[in-house]
Design a protein around this motif. Structure first.
Motif, mmCIF file in Angstrom:
data_model
loop_
_atom_site.group_PDB
_atom_site.id
_atom_site.type_symbol
_atom_site.label_atom_id
_atom_site.label_comp_id
_atom_site.label_asym_id
_atom_site.label_seq_id
_atom_site.Cartn_x
_atom_site.Cartn_y
_atom_site.Cartn_z
ATOM 1 N N ALA A 1 0.852 -1.190 0.000
ATOM 2 C CA ALA A 1 0.000 0.000 0.000
ATOM 3 C C ALA A 1 0.887 1.239 0.000
ATOM 4 C CB ALA A 1 -0.937 0.003 1.208
ATOM 5 N N GLY A 2 1.214 1.694 -1.190
ATOM 6 C CA GLY A 2 2.094 2.853 -1.349
ATOM 7 C C GLY A 2 2.922 2.683 -2.604
ATOM 8 N N GLY A 3 2.829 3.653 -3.519
ATOM 9 C CA GLY A 3 3.511 3.526 -4.800
ATOM 10 C C GLY A 3 5.004 3.328 -4.682
ATOM 11 N N SER A 4 5.669 4.076 -3.796
ATOM 12 C CA SER A 4 7.117 3.941 -3.671
ATOM 13 C C SER A 4 7.492 2.593 -3.064
ATOM 14 C CB SER A 4 7.693 5.083 -2.834
ATOM 15 O OG SER A 4 7.209 5.045 -1.504
ATOM 16 N N THR B 1 -3.921 1.793 -5.237
ATOM 17 C CA THR B 1 -4.151 2.597 -6.439
ATOM 18 C C THR B 1 -2.933 3.392 -6.856
ATOM 19 O OG1 THR B 1 -6.482 2.795 -5.836
ATOM 20 C CG2 THR B 1 -5.647 4.370 -7.439
ATOM 21 N N THR B 2 -2.115 3.843 -5.907
ATOM 22 C CA THR B 2 -0.953 4.656 -6.256
ATOM 23 C C THR B 2 0.194 3.842 -6.830
ATOM 24 O OG1 THR B 2 0.123 4.539 -4.069
ATOM 25 C CG2 THR B 2 -1.567 6.237 -4.372
ATOM 26 N N SER B 3 0.100 2.537 -6.768
ATOM 27 C CA SER B 3 1.177 1.667 -7.253
ATOM 28 C C SER B 3 1.012 1.421 -8.748
ATOM 29 C CB SER B 3 1.170 0.345 -6.481
ATOM 30 O OG SER B 3 1.416 0.557 -5.114
ATOM 31 N N THR B 4 1.475 2.365 -9.535
ATOM 32 C CA THR B 4 1.318 2.305 -10.991
ATOM 33 C C THR B 4 2.617 2.019 -11.724
ATOM 34 O OG1 THR B 4 1.623 4.708 -11.127
ATOM 35 C CG2 THR B 4 -0.643 3.891 -10.929
ATOM 36 N N ALA C 1 2.927 -0.955 4.207
ATOM 37 C CA ALA C 1 2.160 0.256 3.945
ATOM 38 C C ALA C 1 2.940 1.496 4.333
ATOM 39 C CB ALA C 1 0.836 0.228 4.716
ATOM 40 N N GLU C 2 2.682 2.579 3.619
ATOM 41 C CA GLU C 2 3.277 3.855 3.991
ATOM 42 C C GLU C 2 2.799 4.255 5.378
ATOM 43 O OE1 GLU C 2 2.284 6.538 0.854
ATOM 44 O OE2 GLU C 2 3.810 5.731 -0.502
ATOM 45 N N ALA C 3 3.600 5.064 6.051
ATOM 46 C CA ALA C 3 3.343 5.390 7.453
ATOM 47 C C ALA C 3 1.997 6.057 7.679
ATOM 48 C CB ALA C 3 4.462 6.272 8.000
ATOM 49 N N GLN D 1 3.435 10.203 -9.343
ATOM 50 C CA GLN D 1 4.170 9.212 -8.556
ATOM 51 C C GLN D 1 5.662 9.307 -8.823
ATOM 52 O OE1 GLN D 1 3.181 7.271 -6.096
ATOM 53 N NE2 GLN D 1 5.238 6.426 -5.871
ATOM 54 N N TYR D 2 6.029 9.534 -10.053
ATOM 55 C CA TYR D 2 7.424 9.688 -10.446
ATOM 56 C C TYR D 2 8.040 10.905 -9.764
ATOM 57 C CZ TYR D 2 11.233 10.627 -13.872
ATOM 58 O OH TYR D 2 12.433 10.878 -14.487
ATOM 59 N N LEU D 3 7.314 12.013 -9.761
ATOM 60 C CA LEU D 3 7.827 13.269 -9.231
ATOM 61 C C LEU D 3 7.822 13.314 -7.707
ATOM 62 C CD1 LEU D 3 8.765 16.211 -9.932
ATOM 63 C CD2 LEU D 3 6.343 16.851 -9.791
ATOM 64 N N LEU D 4 6.761 12.808 -7.089
ATOM 65 C CA LEU D 4 6.548 13.017 -5.656
ATOM 66 C C LEU D 4 6.629 11.748 -4.815
ATOM 67 C CD1 LEU D 4 3.493 15.472 -5.911
ATOM 68 C CD2 LEU D 4 5.929 16.043 -5.826
ATOM 69 N N GLY D 5 6.941 10.618 -5.443
ATOM 70 C CA GLY D 5 6.912 9.348 -4.716
ATOM 71 C C GLY D 5 8.070 9.136 -3.763
ATOM 72 N N PHE D 6 9.196 9.781 -3.991
ATOM 73 C CA PHE D 6 10.386 9.614 -3.159
ATOM 74 C C PHE D 6 10.727 8.143 -2.960
ATOM 75 C CE2 PHE D 6 9.658 14.027 -2.616
ATOM 76 C CZ PHE D 6 10.918 14.562 -2.422
ATOM 77 N N GLY D 7 11.114 7.548 -4.088
ATOM 78 C CA GLY D 7 11.525 6.154 -4.119
ATOM 79 C C GLY D 7 12.764 5.999 -4.972
#
Length: 287
Positions: free
Chosen positions: A32-35, A54-57, A89-91, A261-267
């Motif tokens: 649960a979290g794109g990054s 949903t954010t995991s694209t 999952a993200e925090a 997600q690319y710009l703001l995902g911080f991964g």
């Protein structure tokens, strides 16, 4: 997008790992979290995944997995239907009621710290690796990302203060209301990492702003997430709005769109995203 957590909050975040979860044989992982999903793929552990949010694209292969909903609006029934052996999952995943139900169901749940800094990315990678029993691979990836982020920081530091562009991040224009990013946001962090200045720094988080506030902020560039095909206005239509038309960005028709997600995902891809943003703001580094 969300307001970022303070360093103290991050430092105090506890990985809620149930006994025996951090083992190399864990299966049926729900991310649960794109990054987090990106990190799992980057570690070569995607064979464990049974569902994502949903954010995991990214990568595209992740989109073929069952979708359990938005990371901060998860349904306990949807998650439990996946028979998860572990939830990463993200925090700030939620809502809290869902997390409580998952804990009551005795499903191993790991909340991954999420701070939009170079150090935060490395810590996130290591936390995911630890939960999956892939600590060595995670350590290697974290070191690689740290080196990449150091190069990003070096480039940003070389931009003269007088030449730094003022960038206004617009999260949405729904209903004609401008929702912009203040400080303590992922958007503000990525703007600064690119060697620019957040034009809207008089408040914290993402908030509606008036036309007068936008004009007073004198942004050189408008930055938005790329949502083409979802009814988002074209560039010319956005820049012709009264709030933007009177700014340097509007007069120069300077609008940048990038995948959210690319710009703001911080991964794992953040250094690449920041480099691309810096290239679009200032021109490629080798020019």
């Amino acid at each position: 997008m969300r307001r970022i957590k303070t360093t103290c909050r991050w430092a105090a975040t506890v990985l809620a790992v149930a006994s025996g979860t951090a083992q190399a044989d864990i299966a049926n992982v729900v991310s649960a979290g794109g990054s987090i999903t990106e990190i799992i793929y980057a570690l070569g552990e995607q064979h464990r995944l049974v569902a994502r949010d949903t954010t995991s694209t990214y990568p595209k292969a992740a989109q073929a997995l069952p979708n359990v909903g938005y990371v901060r609006a998860l349904s306990p029934e949807g998650v439990l239907a996946m028979n998860p052996g572990l939830i990463l999952a993200e925090a700030d995943a939620g809502p809290p009621e869902t997390l409580e139900m998952l804990r009551e169901a005795e499903v191993p749940l790991v909340l991954i710290p999420d701070v939009p800094t170079s150090e935060g990315i490395a810590a996130k990678i290591r936390a995911v690796g630890e939960a999956l029993g892939a600590g060595d691979a995670a350590g290697t990836l974290a070191e690689e990302v740290t080196v990449q982020m150091q190069a990003v920081a070096k480039r940003a530091a070389e931009v003269p203060e007088a030449s730094r562009k003022r960038v206004l991040f617009v999260l949405s224009l729904q209903g004609g209301r401008i929702l912009a990013a203040g400080h303590d946001t992922e958007a503000s962090s990525v703007i600064e990492l690119a060697g620019a200045v957040n034009a809207m720094d008089g408040f914290s988080g993402y908030k509606p702003v008036s036309e007068e506030a936008v004009i007073a902020a004198t942004p050189d560039i408008i930055l938005m997430m790329d949502r083409r095909g979802t009814g988002m206005a074209e560039d010319a239509a956005v820049l012709s709005l009264p709030a933007f038309a009177a700014t340097p960005a509007g007069q120069e028709m300077a609008l940048i769109r990038m995948d959210g997600q690319y710009l703001l995902g911080f991964g794992p891809r953040t250094a690449q995203a920041v480099t691309e943003l810096a290239d679009r703001i200032y021109g490629a580094a080798d020019q």
